[in-house]
Scaffold this active site. Structure first.
Site, mmCIF file in Angstrom:
data_model
loop_
_atom_site.group_PDB
_atom_site.id
_atom_site.type_symbol
_atom_site.label_atom_id
_atom_site.label_comp_id
_atom_site.label_asym_id
_atom_site.label_seq_id
_atom_site.Cartn_x
_atom_site.Cartn_y
_atom_site.Cartn_z
ATOM 1 N N GLU A 218 0.782 -1.232 0.151
ATOM 2 C CA GLU A 218 -0.027 -0.112 -0.123
ATOM 3 C C GLU A 218 0.796 1.259 -0.041
ATOM 4 O OE1 GLU A 218 -2.870 -0.421 3.284
ATOM 5 O OE2 GLU A 218 -2.661 -2.464 3.047
ATOM 6 N N GLU A 329 -10.267 5.741 2.217
ATOM 7 C CA GLU A 329 -10.512 4.865 3.490
ATOM 8 C C GLU A 329 -10.478 5.786 4.887
ATOM 9 O OE1 GLU A 329 -8.944 1.052 6.317
ATOM 10 O OE2 GLU A 329 -7.884 1.660 4.366
#
Length: 414
Positions: A218, A329
């Protein structure tokens, strides 16, 4: 919600219990006045913290003070945390890999190049070193435990988010073999209303099941008061090979990611940022698998190689990814008994459009032959579209793009 450890409890009922000087995160020995009135258990915790700091903060050949309060240490490349790993001990960073070929000739001109606050002074790290954000004792004391410091809470990446408190607005592709991903990500400073929540925008490269063997790489930007102690958007990386249980970490807070660049500090604040109705800035990010050695490399901005995740760190990602995901997110802790007002992206819904809503543009994936390709069979997912939503588009300038985000709590998101 993570529970904070109340390490620094001081009471006049306790007498001095220090057997040797404690060194602060600035390197200074604390005076006797600062060493009094602490319970023995608290001093033991502080000693553990200091031992941990000594392990992860490596000796610096140069130190740079950032305007935001960060201390950036220029550490010799072969002494960075990655080389504490038993499979990397005694090695040196690898040479540059072959970059993916862009056969689509996608327009990648940036709306505005974003760099980092610490380098605004003109200071830089010498060749042969890497800039590392120094971890302070206060950073660790904000975490739930030293063992969990620098790690994400155990959870799924995308599914069952309502149970874990994690909410997403993302696009993703799956059903094929992927060897990398690329996008330009609009940078904002969203409001995070609870210290133990965060707001991030990132690329996920994923393989394995959504159970205990999930592998992810990520990279993106995040606002995380718990991890960094402020509300600046910061460039970050993450990896795990067991669904966030015991492996992996943010940035360089464990042995794993090998940094090769002396200009980018992972975990440092990004500057400048976008403003509502005004100038927009974005960062280019690309993650891809080197066809020769199999390691996963990270590129930042206009062609700056940051470093790589060695292939041996992973199980499923040792071969290829089975899903690539782009988007935002947040954590919704409901600490006040209702939905958080933590913002995603700019804090505006997707329909607000350019200059108001946050975006990703020029989305691409890397195929088996190291070619950059546009996305096909794209899926959109907004866990709670009344709180945070997403809209996708495509044109000749931005390629595949999307707007996303939202304010969190509002009349439709109670």
């Amino acid at each position: 919600m993570l529970l904070v450890l109340l390490f620094l409890v001081a009471s006049s009922l306790f007498t001095p219990a220090l057997s040797h000087p404690i060194v602060s995160d600035s390197g200074r020995r604390l005076s006797p006045a600062n060493q009094t009135f602490r319970p023995g258990s608290e001093l033991n915790k502080l000693r553990v913290v200091q031992s941990y700091l000594k392990k992860i903060n490596k000796p610096a050949v140069k130190t740079i003070q950032s305007p935001d309060g960060d201390v950036i240490d220029c550490v010799l490349s072969h002494l960075q945390p990655a080389f504490d790993h038993p499979e990397l001990k005694g090695q040196k960073p690898l040479d540059e890999p072959e970059r993916p070929k862009d056969k689509g000739h996608n327009n990648t001109d940036t709306v505005g190049d974003s760099y980092q606050l610490w380098s605004d002074s003109g200071e830089s790290c010498p060749q042969g070193t890497v800039p590392i954000r120094r971890t302070a004792d206060k950073d660790i004391l904000r975490a739930s435990s030293i063992r969990r410091f620098g790690r994400k809470p155990r959870r799924s990446v995308r599914r069952d988010s309502s149970g874990s408190g994690h909410e997403h607005a993302v696009v993703f592709v799956n059903g094929d073999q992927y060897y990398g991903a690329k996008a330009s990500i609009n940078v904002w400073a969203p409001r995070v209303t609870d210290q133990y929540e965060f707001s991030l925008s990132q690329i996920w490269v994923i393989s394995g099941s959504f159970g205990h063997d999930l592998n992810t790489i990520e990279a993106g930007w995040q606002v995380s008061p718990e991890l960094y102690g402020d509300n600046y958007p910061r460039f970050f990386t993450y990896w795990t090979t067991d669904a966030y249980q015991a492996t992996g970490c943010y940035n360089l807070l464990c042995s794993g990611f090998v940094q090769t660049n002396n200009k980018i500090a992972i975990g440092a604040a990004i500057s400048p940022r976008s403003s509502y109705g005004s100038r927009q800035f974005d960062i280019g990010l690309m993650v891809w698998k080197d066809p020769k050695h199999g390691h996963w490399w990270l590129e930042f901005g206009n062609g700056l190689l940051v470093g790589y995740w060695p292939a041996f760190l992973f199980s499923h990602l040792r071969s290829h990814a089975s899903m690539v995901q782009f988007g935002g997110e947040i954590v919704n802790s409901r600490s006040m008994g209702y939905h958080t007002s933590t913002q995603m992206g700019s804090g505006q819904f997707a329909e607000a459009g350019f200059g108001k809503a946050s975006y990703f543009r020029n989305l691409q994936v890397v195929d088996w032959d190291n070619n950059l390709l546009p996305l096909t069979n794209l899926h959109l997912l907004a866990d709670h579209p009344n709180c945070y939503d997403i809209r996708q588009g495509r044109n000749n300038v931005w390629g595949t793009y999307f707007y996303y985000g939202g304010p969190g709590r509002n009349v439709r998101c109670p």
